[in-house]
Design a protein around this motif. Structure first.
Motif, mmCIF file in Angstrom:
data_model
loop_
_atom_site.group_PDB
_atom_site.id
_atom_site.type_symbol
_atom_site.label_atom_id
_atom_site.label_comp_id
_atom_site.label_asym_id
_atom_site.label_seq_id
_atom_site.Cartn_x
_atom_site.Cartn_y
_atom_site.Cartn_z
ATOM 1 N N ASP A 1 -55.917 -17.186 -12.796
ATOM 2 C CA ASP A 1 -56.290 -17.076 -11.377
ATOM 3 C C ASP A 1 -57.700 -17.598 -11.122
ATOM 4 N N ALA A 2 -58.635 -17.248 -11.988
ATOM 5 C CA ALA A 2 -60.032 -17.654 -11.802
ATOM 6 C C ALA A 2 -60.201 -19.172 -11.874
ATOM 7 N N LEU A 3 -59.410 -19.815 -12.729
ATOM 8 C CA LEU A 3 -59.553 -21.255 -12.921
ATOM 9 C C LEU A 3 -58.520 -22.067 -12.146
ATOM 10 N N GLU B 1 -55.808 -13.148 -15.288
ATOM 11 C CA GLU B 1 -57.100 -13.212 -14.612
ATOM 12 C C GLU B 1 -57.767 -14.566 -14.852
ATOM 13 N N VAL B 2 -57.672 -15.058 -16.085
ATOM 14 C CA VAL B 2 -58.228 -16.379 -16.410
ATOM 15 C C VAL B 2 -57.513 -17.457 -15.607
ATOM 16 N N HIS C 1 -56.018 -10.251 -20.175
ATOM 17 C CA HIS C 1 -56.860 -10.996 -19.232
ATOM 18 C C HIS C 1 -56.333 -12.402 -18.945
ATOM 19 N N LEU D 1 -66.161 -19.870 -18.672
ATOM 20 C CA LEU D 1 -65.722 -18.803 -17.773
ATOM 21 C C LEU D 1 -64.504 -18.087 -18.363
ATOM 22 N N ILE E 1 -64.261 -14.065 -19.529
ATOM 23 C CA ILE E 1 -63.237 -13.117 -19.071
ATOM 24 C C ILE E 1 -62.482 -12.540 -20.269
#
Length: 147
Positions: A42-44, A39-40, A36, A117, A121
């Motif tokens: 990208d999200a942040l 993904e982390v 992940h 967040l 994830i």
């Protein structure tokens, strides 16, 4: 080597090999199949190393040297990370009250939200675990709980 020593060594070798196989499956499950970290990031909108720093600061302020040790990096790289996090308003840096040579890094509320967040994830179970039945999950939980 006598027969008893050879038998004991064989059992130890077999146990070590089995442990290595189990660990390989665990690593593949967590780090290869359901990693992940991207993904982390990208999200942040920042590198995973920066989110790792935030996650280390959630539990309390740290000296720069302590953060460096927790990140397992070097001082100049920690400084780059903290500089960027500070520019983003996710941490603040202050002078240590007892030693003006030391800097203390403290997470801000925005930084805490970003860390939460990231943690949400990263805490999601791998798909392979979600696919297990109740009995197998219970057994795996029991086995891992004994470690």
């Amino acid at each position: 080597m006598n027969t008893i020593d050879a038998t004991t060594q064989h059992a130890t070798d077999a146990r070590d090999a089995a442990a290595a196989q189990v660990y390989a499956v665990m690593r593949r499950l967590v780090l290869d199949e359901d990693d992940h970290r991207n993904e982390v990031a990208d999200a942040l909108g920042m590198s995973f190393s920066r989110t790792k720093a935030l996650r280390r600061l959630v539990h309390g302020s740290l000296r720069m040297s302590e953060l460096t040790a927790k990140l397992v990096t070097d001082k100049p790289y920690t400084t780059l990370i903290v500089d960027d996090l500070e520019r983003r308003g996710l941490v603040v840096r202050s002078v240590h009250p007892d030693d003006r040579r030391c800097k203390i890094v403290t997470i801000t509320e925005a930084g805490r939200e970003a860390a939460e967040l990231a943690e949400a994830i990263l805490s999601r179970p791998p798909r392979a675990l979600l696919g297990l039945g109740d009995a197998k999950l219970a057994e795996l939980k029991r086995l891992l709980g004994s470690l």
